[in-house]
Design a protein around this motif. Structure first.
Motif, mmCIF file in Angstrom:
data_model
loop_
_atom_site.group_PDB
_atom_site.id
_atom_site.type_symbol
_atom_site.label_atom_id
_atom_site.label_comp_id
_atom_site.label_asym_id
_atom_site.label_seq_id
_atom_site.Cartn_x
_atom_site.Cartn_y
_atom_site.Cartn_z
ATOM 1 N N SER A 25 26.431 17.120 78.113
ATOM 2 C CA SER A 25 27.593 17.779 78.720
ATOM 3 C C SER A 25 28.454 18.473 77.673
ATOM 4 O O SER A 25 28.878 19.623 77.875
ATOM 5 N N ASN A 26 28.704 17.804 76.575
ATOM 6 C CA ASN A 26 29.524 18.411 75.515
ATOM 7 C C ASN A 26 28.839 19.633 74.925
ATOM 8 O O ASN A 26 29.490 20.648 74.651
ATOM 9 N N GLY A 27 27.526 19.561 74.742
ATOM 10 C CA GLY A 27 26.789 20.728 74.265
ATOM 11 C C GLY A 27 26.867 21.876 75.254
ATOM 12 O O GLY A 27 27.043 23.042 74.874
ATOM 13 N N GLY A 28 26.749 21.557 76.546
ATOM 14 C CA GLY A 28 26.856 22.581 77.579
ATOM 15 C C GLY A 28 28.223 23.230 77.602
ATOM 16 O O GLY A 28 28.344 24.446 77.813
ATOM 17 N N ILE A 29 29.249 22.441 77.390
ATOM 18 C CA ILE A 29 30.615 22.971 77.366
ATOM 19 C C ILE A 29 30.798 23.941 76.196
ATOM 20 O O ILE A 29 31.411 25.002 76.342
ATOM 21 N N LEU A 30 30.236 23.586 75.049
ATOM 22 C CA LEU A 30 30.324 24.488 73.895
ATOM 23 C C LEU A 30 29.566 25.788 74.150
ATOM 24 O O LEU A 30 30.058 26.881 73.835
ATOM 25 N N VAL A 31 28.383 25.684 74.732
ATOM 26 C CA VAL A 31 27.603 26.881 75.048
ATOM 27 C C VAL A 31 28.344 27.744 76.071
ATOM 28 O O VAL A 31 28.431 28.970 75.928
ATOM 29 N N ALA A 32 28.883 27.120 77.101
ATOM 30 C CA ALA A 32 29.625 27.872 78.120
ATOM 31 C C ALA A 32 30.824 28.582 77.507
ATOM 32 O O ALA A 32 31.091 29.749 77.823
ATOM 33 N N GLY A 33 31.550 27.882 76.646
ATOM 34 C CA GLY A 33 32.703 28.514 75.995
ATOM 35 C C GLY A 33 32.298 29.724 75.176
ATOM 36 O O GLY A 33 32.962 30.768 75.220
ATOM 37 N N GLY A 34 31.200 29.603 74.437
ATOM 38 C CA GLY A 34 30.716 30.733 73.654
ATOM 39 C C GLY A 34 30.284 31.897 74.533
ATOM 40 O O GLY A 34 30.575 33.061 74.226
ATOM 41 N N LEU A 35 29.606 31.593 75.633
ATOM 42 C CA LEU A 35 29.167 32.662 76.535
ATOM 43 C C LEU A 35 30.341 33.339 77.248
ATOM 44 O O LEU A 35 30.338 34.561 77.433
ATOM 45 N N VAL A 36 31.338 32.562 77.629
ATOM 46 C CA VAL A 36 32.528 33.146 78.256
ATOM 47 C C VAL A 36 33.220 34.084 77.269
ATOM 48 O O VAL A 36 33.625 35.203 77.615
ATOM 49 N N TRP A 37 33.354 33.662 76.034
ATOM 50 C CA TRP A 37 33.997 34.483 75.005
ATOM 51 C C TRP A 37 33.188 35.747 74.742
ATOM 52 O O TRP A 37 33.737 36.841 74.664
ATOM 53 N N TRP A 38 31.863 35.596 74.615
ATOM 54 C CA TRP A 38 30.985 36.713 74.284
ATOM 55 C C TRP A 38 30.862 37.716 75.435
ATOM 56 O O TRP A 38 30.931 38.930 75.231
ATOM 57 N N LEU A 39 30.696 37.208 76.660
ATOM 58 C CA LEU A 39 30.488 38.087 77.808
ATOM 59 C C LEU A 39 31.778 38.538 78.482
ATOM 60 O O LEU A 39 31.779 39.499 79.243
ATOM 61 N N SER A 41 33.295 36.918 80.800
ATOM 62 C CA SER A 41 33.152 36.583 82.212
ATOM 63 C C SER A 41 33.231 35.068 82.360
ATOM 64 O O SER A 41 32.902 34.322 81.449
ATOM 65 N N SER A 42 33.672 34.619 83.519
ATOM 66 C CA SER A 42 33.784 33.179 83.744
ATOM 67 C C SER A 42 32.516 32.573 84.366
ATOM 68 O O SER A 42 32.444 31.375 84.581
ATOM 69 N N TRP A 43 31.516 33.397 84.676
ATOM 70 C CA TRP A 43 30.301 32.894 85.310
ATOM 71 C C TRP A 43 29.573 31.832 84.488
ATOM 72 O O TRP A 43 29.096 30.841 85.063
ATOM 73 N N PRO A 44 29.443 31.980 83.181
ATOM 74 C CA PRO A 44 28.757 30.926 82.422
ATOM 75 C C PRO A 44 29.456 29.563 82.560
ATOM 76 O O PRO A 44 28.788 28.531 82.669
ATOM 77 N N ASP A 45 30.765 29.583 82.599
ATOM 78 C CA ASP A 45 31.516 28.340 82.743
ATOM 79 C C ASP A 45 31.217 27.690 84.087
ATOM 80 O O ASP A 45 31.004 26.478 84.171
ATOM 81 N N LEU A 46 31.165 28.492 85.129
ATOM 82 C CA LEU A 46 30.859 27.977 86.457
ATOM 83 C C LEU A 46 29.443 27.414 86.516
ATOM 84 O O LEU A 46 29.218 26.311 87.033
ATOM 85 N N LEU A 47 28.487 28.154 85.985
ATOM 86 C CA LEU A 47 27.091 27.706 86.024
ATOM 87 C C LEU A 47 26.880 26.423 85.222
ATOM 88 O O LEU A 47 26.218 25.491 85.687
ATOM 89 N N ALA A 51 25.853 22.608 86.469
ATOM 90 C CA ALA A 51 24.761 21.873 85.831
ATOM 91 C C ALA A 51 25.240 20.510 85.304
ATOM 92 O O ALA A 51 24.551 19.500 85.454
ATOM 93 N N VAL A 52 26.415 20.481 84.711
ATOM 94 C CA VAL A 52 26.976 19.223 84.203
ATOM 95 C C VAL A 52 27.272 18.271 85.360
ATOM 96 O O VAL A 52 26.997 17.072 85.271
#
Length: 82
Positions: A25-39, A41-47, A51-52
């Motif tokens: 879960s913590n790894g997923g949160i870090l990945v989501a944060g990076g994707l939200v920043w990079w893209l 968009s809030s979709w990575p955070d939702l997805l 999953a978490v």
């Protein structure tokens, strides 16, 4: 350290499941944060959040099944069928 225990009981197996789920879960949160920043968009955070949540539900159901099986073995003397 938990994996080294021989014949772990249901509590140790549950702690192992909790630890693995927290790690993922913590790894997923870090990945989501990076994707939200990079893209932008809030979709990575939702997805990743969905999953978490699925991982947490799967882990909880797994622990409940394990505890039920342990209780059944203790109450009914092993793997006997009624």
């Amino acid at each position: 350290m938990l994996a080294r225990i021989e014949a772990p009981d249901v509590n140790v197996r549950a702690a192992n499941t909790f630890s693995l789920n927290d790690f993922v879960s913590n790894g997923g949160i870090l990945v989501a944060g990076g994707l939200v920043w990079w893209l932008g968009s809030s979709w990575p955070d939702l997805l990743i959040g969905v999953a978490v949540a699925g991982l947490a539900a799967w882990g909880g159901i797994s622990i409940l099944r394990d505890a039920h099986n342990e209780h059944h073995k203790a109450a009914h003397g092993g793997d006997q069928k009624e």
